[in-house]
Structure formats: C-alpha cells, structure tokens
Design an enzyme around this catalytic site. Structure first.
Site, PDB file in Angstrom:
ATOM      1  N   CYS A 116       0.818  -1.208   0.000  1.00 39.29           N
ATOM      2  CA  CYS A 116       0.000   0.000   0.000  1.00 39.29           C
ATOM      3  C   CYS A 116       0.857   1.267   0.000  1.00 39.29           C
ATOM      4  O   CYS A 116       2.053   1.239   0.307  1.00 39.29           O
ATOM      5  CB  CYS A 116      -0.925   0.006   1.223  1.00 39.29           C
ATOM      6  SG  CYS A 116      -2.287   1.198   1.083  1.00 39.29           S
ATOM      7  N   ASP A 156      -6.096  -2.559  11.643  1.00 37.65           N
ATOM      8  CA  ASP A 156      -5.007  -1.594  11.736  1.00 37.65           C
ATOM      9  C   ASP A 156      -4.983  -1.033  13.148  1.00 37.65           C
ATOM     10  O   ASP A 156      -5.983  -1.090  13.872  1.00 37.65           O
ATOM     11  CB  ASP A 156      -5.199  -0.469  10.711  1.00 37.65           C
ATOM     12  CG  ASP A 156      -3.886   0.184  10.302  1.00 37.65           C
ATOM     13  OD1 ASP A 156      -2.854  -0.118  10.929  1.00 37.65           O
ATOM     14  OD2 ASP A 156      -3.900   0.992   9.362  1.00 37.65           O
TER      15      ASP A 156
END
Length: 274
Positions: A43, A171
C-alpha cells in the site's frame, strides 16, 4: 516496465495448493490447516517503479491512498495512471477516509477494477452508498487499540456490522487515521471471527510471519497489508513515506510465502500457540 509488456517473475510457491499428504491439525477453524495462501497487498504507492516492483515480487494487490492529509496521497488521476500498469489478477485498491460517495464513485470510474478501502468513520450505509449497494467490492478498516485495549475491541460484532465488506482490515488505532506504522497486540484478537481478515499496521519482513501464525487460525482467510514496512529510508534514518524499497518488498513477500509453507508443513512446525 512497460505496461503489459511481459509477465512478472513470480515466486515459485505462488498459487500452489497445500500438499495432499498434509494432515488435519487441532487449533484451526474446521479442524484443519488453511487451504489457501496468504494474500499480499503493498500500500501507499506513488511511483511507477514501485508498482512494478510489487508486481514482480508477486503481490496480489497494490494500494493507492486518496486521503489528502496523508503524505502518501495521490490524486485519483494519478492513481489511474499507476493502476494502468497492473497486469491481470493484480487488484488496485483505493484507500479513502470520510470521502463523499460522489467522490469515491468518480475515482472508481477511472479504475473500473478497483476495490475500495474505507479507513475513516464510515458507517455500513456509507460504504454501500459509495460502492453502489456493494456491487463494487470494499474493505472496512477496524481501528484496533494499542496495548491491552486490543482485547476490548469487539471484532466479532464489528465484522457482523460490516458483513457486506469483502474483508475487515485490522489496523492500529493511533491519532488521526491510519496505523502510523504501529502494530497492535495480535494475541488479544478474538479466537474466532466469521470474516476474511487483512492484517495491517507495523508489519515488516521480520515480523509478518509471526502475525500470520497468530491471526490465521482466527478467521476465514487472511491477507496482509504493508506500507511503511517496505519503504526506503533516508540517510538520517527516517522513512521516506510513499517511496518504496524494492528489496524490502521482495523480502516481505518471501517471508509471507515462507510462513505459508510452514502453515501446511506436515511436521507441524508452525501450528498456532495454544
């Protein structure tokens, strides 16, 4: 690498099923080891060479951040340029934070194959509105508290609330949005979550295998998502946000594939701790 000029070089283990002789082991959902490999997303990409490096290493997905306050942000038009380099079966993912449905739909129009990753305060209704009723696949990020607070996060309920999501991305909850390169306590996650999970936050080539070992037994399937852990480092030691290190990307992918090989090893060397 020119777009679609040649197929990327893939690790030998990519896509291989577990050996037929592997025997079921206690501790995994359904009483057996996972039948699929851990998917990988790289990412925060901003450059052509980093997209190419992720593809060459064998990544399953690449992420483009559309959140204006992120140092890794790219404009939707730039994300479309970078996504155009991807070969078949590598998924572009657009990370958004509290954007309007109109903004998200417009960004996706330039990348028809994109998956949307909601990383802000979006409700289930918000996610569905921005993905045309869920017709476009999406991920929903869960912000897991650091420290002992991870054990108080009701991930089972969260997964139920966002059951239309293709997966729940885990996360660390830090100030602002995004994990900030921090890892939460994986061992405090619920023992069984009826969802596909994506492990993110503070992953590196050195610790991703341990993350896979701890989280794989708890979910339907697992993917991993890395950003800061594969970034280049300046002379002063700080991470160059949005600038990836091809060597780190390859080492990260190799570490995931090595962990997968141990997951299906008949010698039980990598069974989850009990």
């Amino acid at each position: 690498m020119a777009a679609m000029s040649q197929a990327p070089t893939l690790p030998a283990s990519r896509g291989l099923p577990p050996p037929e002789e592997a025997q079921p082991a206690l501790g995994w959902p359904g009483g057996g080891r996972p039948a699929t490999r851990t998917r990988i997303k790289i990412c925060g990409l901003t450059r052509e060479q980093d997209v190419d490096a992720a593809v060459a290493a064998g990544a399953d997905a690449v992420g483009f951040v559309l959140y204006p306050q992120s140092p890794r942000c790219v404009a939707p038009a730039r994300a479309a340029q970078l996504a155009a380099r991807l070969p078949p079966f590598v998924t572009p993912v657009l990370l958004v934070v509290n954007a309007s449905a109109a903004e998200i739909i417009a960004a996706c129009a330039g990348i028809p194959s994109a998956t949307v990753q909601f990383h802000g305060d979006e409700t289930s209704a918000d996610c569905l509105a921005a993905t045309e009723g869920g017709r476009r696949p999406f991920l929903r990020a869960a912000r897991i508290p650091l420290g002992a607070g991870a054990g108080k996060f009701d991930l089972v309920q969260y997964a139920h609330d966002f059951s239309a999501a293709q997966a729940i991305l885990l996360d660390a909850h830090v100030e602002g949005y995004g994990g900030g390169g921090k890892a939460f306590n994986w061992s405090l996650l619920p023992p069984s979550v009826d969802s596909h999970l994506v492990l993110s936050g503070g992953l590196t080539p050195a610790n991703v295998a341990d993350g896979i070992r701890q989280v794989w037994p708890r979910c339907k399937s697992l993917a991993v998502d890395v950003s800061s852990g594969v970034e280049a480092v300046a002379a002063g030691g700080e991470s160059l946000k949005g600038i990836k290190d091809a060597g780190k990307i390859h080492r990260f992918v190799a570490a995931v594939r090595a962990a997968d090989a141990l997951l299906v090893s008949p010698n039980d060397a990598f069974l989850p701790a009990t």
